[in-house]
Design a protein around this motif. Structure first.
Motif, PDB file in Angstrom:
ATOM      1  N   LEU A 313       0.812  -1.227   0.000  1.00  0.00           N
ATOM      2  CA  LEU A 313       0.000   0.000   0.000  1.00  0.00           C
ATOM      3  C   LEU A 313       0.845   1.276   0.000  1.00  0.00           C
ATOM      4  O   LEU A 313       0.327   2.357  -0.275  1.00  0.00           O
ATOM      5  CB  LEU A 313      -0.949  -0.003   1.204  1.00  0.00           C
ATOM      6  CG  LEU A 313      -2.071  -1.045   1.123  1.00  0.00           C
ATOM      7  CD1 LEU A 313      -2.718  -1.252   2.488  1.00  0.00           C
ATOM      8  CD2 LEU A 313      -3.124  -0.635   0.096  1.00  0.00           C
ATOM      9  N   ARG A 314       2.130   1.144   0.321  1.00  0.00           N
ATOM     10  CA  ARG A 314       2.991   2.331   0.383  1.00  0.00           C
ATOM     11  C   ARG A 314       2.958   3.091  -0.954  1.00  0.00           C
ATOM     12  O   ARG A 314       3.209   2.512  -2.013  1.00  0.00           O
ATOM     13  CB  ARG A 314       4.432   1.899   0.686  1.00  0.00           C
ATOM     14  CG  ARG A 314       5.399   3.068   0.935  1.00  0.00           C
ATOM     15  CD  ARG A 314       6.849   2.599   0.919  1.00  0.00           C
ATOM     16  NE  ARG A 314       7.070   1.418   1.742  1.00  0.00           N
ATOM     17  CZ  ARG A 314       7.408   1.437   3.035  1.00  0.00           C
ATOM     18  NH1 ARG A 314       7.578   2.575   3.641  1.00  0.00           N
ATOM     19  NH2 ARG A 314       7.583   0.314   3.689  1.00  0.00           N
ATOM     20  N   GLY A 315       2.592   4.364  -0.876  1.00  0.00           N
ATOM     21  CA  GLY A 315       2.566   5.192  -2.091  1.00  0.00           C
ATOM     22  C   GLY A 315       1.401   4.890  -3.019  1.00  0.00           C
ATOM     23  O   GLY A 315       1.353   5.411  -4.134  1.00  0.00           O
ATOM     24  N   ARG A 316       0.483   4.053  -2.597  1.00  0.00           N
ATOM     25  CA  ARG A 316      -0.680   3.748  -3.452  1.00  0.00           C
ATOM     26  C   ARG A 316      -1.953   4.207  -2.745  1.00  0.00           C
ATOM     27  O   ARG A 316      -1.935   4.510  -1.554  1.00  0.00           O
ATOM     28  CB  ARG A 316      -0.746   2.250  -3.746  1.00  0.00           C
ATOM     29  CG  ARG A 316       0.407   1.742  -4.580  1.00  0.00           C
ATOM     30  CD  ARG A 316       0.151   0.318  -5.077  1.00  0.00           C
ATOM     31  NE  ARG A 316       1.144  -0.034  -6.090  1.00  0.00           N
ATOM     32  CZ  ARG A 316       2.369  -0.478  -5.820  1.00  0.00           C
ATOM     33  NH1 ARG A 316       2.762  -0.642  -4.572  1.00  0.00           N
ATOM     34  NH2 ARG A 316       3.211  -0.761  -6.799  1.00  0.00           N
ATOM     35  N   LYS A 317      -3.066   4.206  -3.467  1.00  0.00           N
ATOM     36  CA  LYS A 317      -4.349   4.594  -2.894  1.00  0.00           C
ATOM     37  C   LYS A 317      -5.360   3.466  -3.074  1.00  0.00           C
ATOM     38  O   LYS A 317      -5.347   2.765  -4.102  1.00  0.00           O
ATOM     39  CB  LYS A 317      -4.909   5.839  -3.613  1.00  0.00           C
ATOM     40  CG  LYS A 317      -4.040   7.078  -3.493  1.00  0.00           C
ATOM     41  CD  LYS A 317      -4.312   7.820  -2.198  1.00  0.00           C
ATOM     42  CE  LYS A 317      -3.508   9.104  -2.154  1.00  0.00           C
ATOM     43  NZ  LYS A 317      -3.068   9.427  -0.792  1.00  0.00           N
ATOM     44  N   LEU A 342       3.784   2.155   9.869  1.00  0.00           N
ATOM     45  CA  LEU A 342       2.824   1.451   9.005  1.00  0.00           C
ATOM     46  C   LEU A 342       1.465   2.145   8.995  1.00  0.00           C
ATOM     47  O   LEU A 342       0.781   2.211   7.974  1.00  0.00           O
ATOM     48  CB  LEU A 342       2.655  -0.003   9.451  1.00  0.00           C
ATOM     49  CG  LEU A 342       3.920  -0.842   9.666  1.00  0.00           C
ATOM     50  CD1 LEU A 342       3.549  -2.283   9.976  1.00  0.00           C
ATOM     51  CD2 LEU A 342       4.811  -0.790   8.426  1.00  0.00           C
ATOM     52  N   MET A 343       1.068   2.660  10.168  1.00  0.00           N
ATOM     53  CA  MET A 343      -0.255   3.273  10.258  1.00  0.00           C
ATOM     54  C   MET A 343      -0.355   4.487   9.334  1.00  0.00           C
ATOM     55  O   MET A 343      -1.409   4.733   8.742  1.00  0.00           O
ATOM     56  CB  MET A 343      -0.560   3.668  11.708  1.00  0.00           C
ATOM     57  CG  MET A 343      -0.697   2.471  12.654  1.00  0.00           C
ATOM     58  SD  MET A 343      -1.728   1.137  11.989  1.00  0.00           S
ATOM     59  CE  MET A 343      -2.017   0.185  13.474  1.00  0.00           C
ATOM     60  N   GLU A 344       0.733   5.217   9.221  1.00  0.00           N
ATOM     61  CA  GLU A 344       0.727   6.376   8.335  1.00  0.00           C
ATOM     62  C   GLU A 344       0.543   5.932   6.876  1.00  0.00           C
ATOM     63  O   GLU A 344      -0.196   6.569   6.114  1.00  0.00           O
ATOM     64  CB  GLU A 344       2.041   7.137   8.512  1.00  0.00           C
ATOM     65  CG  GLU A 344       1.895   8.599   8.167  1.00  0.00           C
ATOM     66  CD  GLU A 344       3.105   9.413   8.604  1.00  0.00           C
ATOM     67  OE1 GLU A 344       3.655   9.129   9.691  1.00  0.00           O
ATOM     68  OE2 GLU A 344       3.499  10.306   7.854  1.00  0.00           O
ATOM     69  N   ARG A 350      -5.691   5.788   2.266  1.00  0.00           N
ATOM     70  CA  ARG A 350      -7.137   5.937   2.495  1.00  0.00           C
ATOM     71  C   ARG A 350      -7.749   4.729   3.209  1.00  0.00           C
ATOM     72  O   ARG A 350      -8.911   4.371   2.981  1.00  0.00           O
ATOM     73  CB  ARG A 350      -7.893   6.196   1.189  1.00  0.00           C
ATOM     74  CG  ARG A 350      -7.659   7.592   0.614  1.00  0.00           C
ATOM     75  CD  ARG A 350      -8.786   8.003  -0.313  1.00  0.00           C
ATOM     76  NE  ARG A 350      -8.807   7.270  -1.567  1.00  0.00           N
ATOM     77  CZ  ARG A 350      -8.465   7.795  -2.755  1.00  0.00           C
ATOM     78  NH1 ARG A 350      -8.086   9.059  -2.822  1.00  0.00           N
ATOM     79  NH2 ARG A 350      -8.526   7.067  -3.838  1.00  0.00           N
ATOM     80  N   GLY A 351      -6.959   4.108   4.071  1.00  0.00           N
ATOM     81  CA  GLY A 351      -7.504   3.051   4.926  1.00  0.00           C
ATOM     82  C   GLY A 351      -7.923   3.642   6.258  1.00  0.00           C
ATOM     83  O   GLY A 351      -7.522   4.751   6.606  1.00  0.00           O
TER      84      GLY A 351
END
Lengths: 422, 166
Positions: A313-317, A342-344, A350-351
C-alpha cells in the motif's frame, strides 16, 4: 505416539493413550470471551461453583463485541468483567490492554509448548503453532473446566501433512492452509489432529504457523500442531514466565493418513463464497469487483501481516468507493505498527484503523456488509451472512492479496500491480 | 426420555453455526431470543412451519464453524426435539451432549425422507421408524459411546459432574 497423543497422555494419569479412547485430561489454560464466557459463568454458578480451580489458568478476554457494540453486548462484557474481578483472575484483559484472544495469548506467553489448552472459541486451535494441544469447545465445557480443571476428550487420530519445496513470492501461511482446505474439504479432517511437518515448515515463521493452525477448524479438525523447533524456541523464550515442555512425534507413531504438499506449486489462494473450501488460485479469480477489504483478525492481524500489507500500500491509494479497514490484532501490534510508520502508510492509502476486535470478522460491528456487497478479508470464514447481510459475499485471502485487491478494487494479487514483481 | 416423534425438516451439507444462529444475534444468550432467529438466513420460513417436537434432518458436517453453544441452544429453544445428520462437526457434537440436545447420526435417513414427513426416533433402542400407509420402515442409528449416553441420561455435563461429586 504422535505429539498430540503425548500431550494428551501427559495430562492424564495414563501411561499411553490411543486414538478413540475417551479420557479426562487436566487443562493448563481455559479461555473464554465476551460471547461464550457469560453462558459458562452461569453454568458454573448453577453447578454450585464458587471458586475457579486455579485463578492463574482461567483466562478471560472480552474481544468479540468490544469496544462494547450496544447495550446487550455491554451487559455481556460486564458479566465477564465482574466475574474476573470476583475471582481475582490473573489473566483478564480489559479493552485497553487486550486484543484478539488468539493473537494475545501467544504474544503474552500465556500459552506455551506442551500445554493443554481449551477455549470456548473455535479458533483456540491457533496455539497448536507453538506445539501445544489446543482445541475449541463450548461454554459448558469451559464451565466444567473452570470448576474441575479437567475436560473430557476422545483422543483424535492424526493426519500427517508433509510440506516441502520453497514458497513462491507473495505466498504465505494463509495460502498454504487455504490450499489444504480446498483440497481436503471443510470436513476433511473431521475429529482429527492435523500435524504439519516437512522441510518447508523450517521456512515458516511463527506468524505463518499461527495462521495455518488457526484455520484447521475450517477443515473440521480437532487441533492442528507443529513440532517445536528453533523458530518456536526463539519466539517462546522471551515470552515464557513458567516452564514448558517440547514434545515431538515418535518415528513409529501411527497416522490415519498422510498428505504430501509441494508448496512451490501453490500460488496465492482465494476462498470464494460461501465456504472456506471453495478455493481458487488468484490467476483463476476472474473480475470480481469489491466494496470492502478487511486486513486483521486472529488469522492475519499480526505485525508480519501488517508489514506485508503496508509494503504493497505504500505510495498507493485504495480504489474509489472501496473501504479498507486495518485491524491490528493486539495493542502491542498496534504500537509496533505505529512505531514502524505502518499506520501512516495505511491512512495515506485511504484506509481506516480499527481497534483490536473480532467485530467485523463475524458481522458484529465496525465493518458490517450491506446486501450485495463483497469483501476481501484476511479472516477465516466466508459463510452466508458471516460479515453482515445474508446477501453479502466474503472472499478469504492473505494480507498481500487483500492489500492488492484494495488498490485495484477487485479480487487481485500483488503481481498485477505496476511496479511490483510477481 | 429418548423417544421423539415429529415432522422432519431437511437441510443440506455443511450447515454452519452462522446459519443456525447468525453472529449478529450473539449479543445475548437468552434462549427465547436466539430461538426467534434460528436458521433465518437459510430458511426465513423455518420458524413458521415447525411445530414443537419436530426434527431437523441434515447432511454432512452439521454445525461446522464457531464453538457457540448458542447454536444448540437456539435449536432446542425453537422446539426441535432432536437433530439427525449424516455427520456432525465436532464442537457442535460435544456441545449438544453437554447441554442436552439429542443428536443422532444416520447416513441413510436423509436420502429417503422429504420435508414434512413424520418419523419416530427411539434413542435407547437406536432406531428410527418411518411409516408409509401400512408399511413401516426401520433404520438403525449410529451407536453413541456409553459415556455420552450417560451425559444425556444425566441431563448434560454439569449435572453429570454434580452427580459424580455426590
Amino acid at each position: 505416539m504422535t505429539i498430540t497423543e503425548k500431550i494428551l497422555c501427559k495430562h492424564t494419569d495414563l501411561e499411553e493413550v490411543h486414538p478413540g479412547m475417551l479420557i479426562n485430561a487436566k487443562v493448563d489454560i481455559a479461555l473464554g470471551n465476551d460471547i461464550t464466557a457469560p453462558i459458562a459463568i452461569n453454568e458454573f454458578r448453577k453447578a454450585g461453583g464458587t471458586r475457579v480451580f486455579d485463578r492463574d489458568k482461567v483466562v478471560l478476554v472480552p474481544d468479540h463485541f468490544t469496544p462494547n457494540k450496544d447495550i446487550d453486548s455491554a451487559q455481556q462484557c460486564k458479566v465477564v468483567r465482574e466475574f474476573a474481578q470476583e475471582q481475582g483472575l490473573t489473566h483478564y484483559y480489559e479493552v485497553g490492554e487486550a486484543g484478539i484472544e488468539h493473537a494475545l495469548l501467544p504474544e503474552q506467553g500465556i500459552v506455551l509448548p506442551g500445554d493443554l489448552v481449551i477455549g470456548a472459541d473455535s479458533h483456540t486451535c491457533t496455539y497448536g503453532a507453538l506445539g501445544a494441544f489446543a482445541t475449541g469447545v463450548g461454554s459448558t465445557d469451559l464451565a466444567a473446566a473452570m470448576l474441575t480443571g479437567e475436560v473430557w476428550f476422545r483422543v483424535p487420530e492424526t493426519i500427517k501433512i508433509v510440506l516441502y519445496g520453497r514458497m513462491q513470492k507473495w505466498v504465505s501461511g494463509k495460502d498454504i492452509i487455504l490450499y489444504i482446505i480446498g483440497r481436503i474439504g471443510v470436513d476433511g479432517a473431521l475429529y482429527k489432529a492435523m500435524e504439519f511437518i516437512g522441510e518447508a515448515v523450517g521456512h515458516l515463521g511463527m506468524a505463518d504457523r499461527l495462521t495455518i493452525a488457526n484455520m484447521v477448524i475450517e477443515a473440521g479438525a480437532k487441533n492442528g500442531i507443529f513440532i517445536p523447533d528453533a523458530i518456536t524456541e526463539a519466539y517462546v523464550r522471551e515470552r515464557a514466565k513458567r516452564s514448558y515442555t517440547n514434545f515431538t512425534s515418535d518415528s513409529d507413531a501411527l497416522y490415519a493418513d498422510m498428505i504430501d504438499i509441494d508448496v512451490s506449486t501453490i500460488e496465492p489462494q482465494v476462498a470464494f463464497p460461501h465456504i472456506p473450501s471453495n478455493v481458487r488460485g488468484i490467476s483463476q479469480a476472474g473480475n470480481v469487483k469489491i466494496d470492502q477489504v478487511l486486513i486483521g483478525s486472529c488469522t492475519n492481524g499480526r505485525i508480519e501481516d501488517l508489514r506485508v500489507a503496508a509494503g504493497i500500500l505504500r505510495g498507493r491509494k485504495v480504489a474509489p468507493y472501496v473501504r479498507l479497514i486495518i485491524m491490528p490484532a493486539t495493542q502491542e501490534i498496534y504500537k509496533m505498527a505505529l512505531r514502524e510508520g505502518l499506520m501512516e502508510i495505511f491512512i495515506d492509502a485511504r484506509g481506516v484503523i480499527s481497534p483490536p476486535s473480532c467485530g467485523a470478522c463475524l458481522g458484529g460491528h465496525m465493518g458490517v456488509l450491506a446486501d450485495g456487497e463483497r469483501a476481501v478479508s484476511t479472516t477465516n470464514r466466508n459463510f452466508v451472512g458471516r460479515m453482515g447481510h445474508p446477501g453479502s459475499e466474503v472472499y478469504l485471502a492473505s494480507p498481500a492479496v487483500a492489500a492488492a485487491s484494495a488498490v485495484l478494487g477487485r479480487v487481485a494479487g500483488p503481481g498485477e500491480l505496476p511496479g511490483i514483481g510477481g | 426420555m429418548m423417544k421423539f416423534k415429529g415432522k422432519i425438516w431437511k437441510f443440506g451439507d455443511n450447515i454452519d453455526t452462522d446459519a443456525i444462529i447468525p453472529a449478529r444475534y450473539l449479543i445475548t444468550s437468552d434462549p427465547a431470543f436466539l430461538a426467534a432467529h434460528c436458521m433465518e438466513d437459510v430458511d426465513p420460513e423455518f420458524l413458521k412451519k415447525i411445530c414443537p417436537g419436530d426434527i431437523i434432518v441434515a447432511g454432512e458436517n452439521f454445525g461446522c464453524g464457531s464453538s457457540r453453544e448458542h447454536a444448540p441452544i437456539a435449536i432446542k429453544a425453537a422446539g426441535i426435539s432432536c437433530v439427525i445428520a449424516k455427520s456432525f462437526a465436532r464442537i457442535f457434537y460435544r456441545n449438544s451432549f453437554n447441554m442436552g440436545l439429542a443428536i443422532f447420526e444416520s447416513r441413510e435417513l436423509w436420502n429417503i425422507v422429504s420435508d414434512g414427513k413424520e418419523i419416530e426416533v427411539d434413542g435407547e433402542e437406536g432406531s428410527i421408524s418411518i411409516t408409509d400407509s401400512d408399511f413401516v420402515r426401520f433404520l438403525r442409528i449410529h451407536p453413541i459411546p456409553s459415556f455420552m449416553e450417560e451425559l444425556i441420561k444425566d441431563g448434560g455435563l454439569m449435572r453429570h459432574l454434580s452427580k459424580k461429586k455426590e
